[in-house]
Design a protein around this motif. Structure first.
Motif, mmCIF file in Angstrom:
data_model
loop_
_atom_site.group_PDB
_atom_site.id
_atom_site.type_symbol
_atom_site.label_atom_id
_atom_site.label_comp_id
_atom_site.label_asym_id
_atom_site.label_seq_id
_atom_site.Cartn_x
_atom_site.Cartn_y
_atom_site.Cartn_z
ATOM 1 N N PHE A 119 35.546 38.832 -27.398
ATOM 2 C CA PHE A 119 37.076 38.870 -26.791
ATOM 3 C C PHE A 119 38.056 38.672 -27.954
ATOM 4 O O PHE A 119 38.952 39.335 -28.038
ATOM 5 N N LEU A 120 37.497 37.693 -28.843
ATOM 6 C CA LEU A 120 38.676 37.317 -29.886
ATOM 7 C C LEU A 120 38.746 38.334 -31.212
ATOM 8 O O LEU A 120 39.805 38.527 -31.409
ATOM 9 N N LEU A 127 42.420 41.892 -24.132
ATOM 10 C CA LEU A 127 43.367 41.359 -23.385
ATOM 11 C C LEU A 127 44.048 41.842 -22.096
ATOM 12 O O LEU A 127 43.966 41.355 -20.943
ATOM 13 N N PRO A 128 44.383 43.171 -22.244
ATOM 14 C CA PRO A 128 44.728 43.837 -21.038
ATOM 15 C C PRO A 128 43.722 43.961 -19.882
ATOM 16 O O PRO A 128 43.864 43.894 -18.521
ATOM 17 N N PHE A 129 42.453 44.012 -20.312
ATOM 18 C CA PHE A 129 41.239 44.405 -19.390
ATOM 19 C C PHE A 129 41.014 42.998 -18.748
ATOM 20 O O PHE A 129 40.579 42.980 -17.670
ATOM 21 N N LEU A 130 40.907 41.932 -19.343
ATOM 22 C CA LEU A 130 40.744 40.637 -19.112
ATOM 23 C C LEU A 130 41.693 40.005 -18.061
ATOM 24 O O LEU A 130 41.142 39.498 -17.044
ATOM 25 N N HIS A 141 38.822 30.403 -18.600
ATOM 26 C CA HIS A 141 38.194 29.950 -19.802
ATOM 27 C C HIS A 141 38.518 31.127 -21.005
ATOM 28 O O HIS A 141 38.874 30.583 -22.186
ATOM 29 N N PHE A 142 38.329 32.383 -20.625
ATOM 30 C CA PHE A 142 38.454 33.393 -21.644
ATOM 31 C C PHE A 142 40.108 33.536 -21.990
ATOM 32 O O PHE A 142 40.469 33.509 -23.193
ATOM 33 N N LEU A 143 40.855 33.544 -21.113
ATOM 34 C CA LEU A 143 42.370 33.343 -21.227
ATOM 35 C C LEU A 143 42.844 32.199 -22.046
ATOM 36 O O LEU A 143 43.602 32.431 -22.886
ATOM 37 N N LYS A 144 42.222 31.209 -21.828
ATOM 38 C CA LYS A 144 42.722 29.807 -22.495
ATOM 39 C C LYS A 144 42.317 30.100 -23.930
ATOM 40 O O LYS A 144 43.131 29.637 -25.005
ATOM 41 N N ALA A 145 41.215 30.533 -24.168
ATOM 42 C CA ALA A 145 40.628 30.690 -25.508
ATOM 43 C C ALA A 145 41.271 31.777 -26.224
ATOM 44 O O ALA A 145 41.380 31.730 -27.579
ATOM 45 N N LEU A 146 41.909 32.647 -25.698
ATOM 46 C CA LEU A 146 42.842 33.667 -26.302
ATOM 47 C C LEU A 146 44.253 33.316 -26.527
ATOM 48 O O LEU A 146 44.954 33.953 -26.877
#
Length: 161
Positions: A119-120, A127-130, A141-146
């Motif tokens: 995702f990075l 990001l819009p999909f996530l 977790h993914f949002l924080k990592a991004l």
């Protein structure tokens, strides 16, 4: 093979000239994507190069071949990278629904494993999909990592997708 990893690094640096030079030197482009897929690390930067050149249809041909081969033999990590590239190709072709479906398949595999790197590399598209995924510890977790702020207990609506 080391040159393929260098090409991936060049992509992350947005060094299009270096990627183009690698593609020309590798000879992969002139094989009509019929080369042996044991060269998987070389296929990833080749697909990205095709996308940079707005050749999403050609990229999708290679993506589908890699997906079929890798899913049959259970190469989960490779399958994830291929699906991520599929999201990008469909996005480039303005096939939003197909991009969304591919993203959902990617997320389903990557979330339990917390594979953030997928995702990075293409954050602006992923990001819009996530953000539209249901709230879960994996999503957070993914949002924080991004580097994104998490909206508590809500899925973030995004009308652009």
């Amino acid at each position: 093979m080391a040159n393929a990893y260098q090409a991936r690094l060049d992509y992350s640096r947005n060094d299009i000239q270096a990627i183009q030079a690698w593609v020309e030197d590798s000879g992969l482009l002139h094989t009509s994507c019929e080369h042996e897929f044991e060269r998987f690390p070389e296929c990833l930067p080749l697909i990205r190069f095709l996308l940079i050149q707005n050749k999403a249809e050609m990229a999708l041909e290679l993506i589908e071949k890699l997906y079929k081969r890798d899913s049959q033999v259970g190469r989960l990590g490779s399958v994830c990278y291929v699906i991520a590239l599929k999201v990008l190709a469909h996005w480039q072709m303005n096939e939003t629904e197909k991009a969304r479906l591919a993203f959902n398949a990617l997320y389903e595999i990557a979330a339990p494993e917390k594979w953030v790197r997928l995702f990075l590399e293409d954050k602006e598209i992923m990001l819009p999909f996530l953000k539209r995924m249901p709230v879960s510890p994996e999503r957070d977790h993914f949002l924080k990592a991004l580097g994104e702020t998490i909206v508590e207990n809500k899925s973030i609506p995004d009308q652009s997708i």
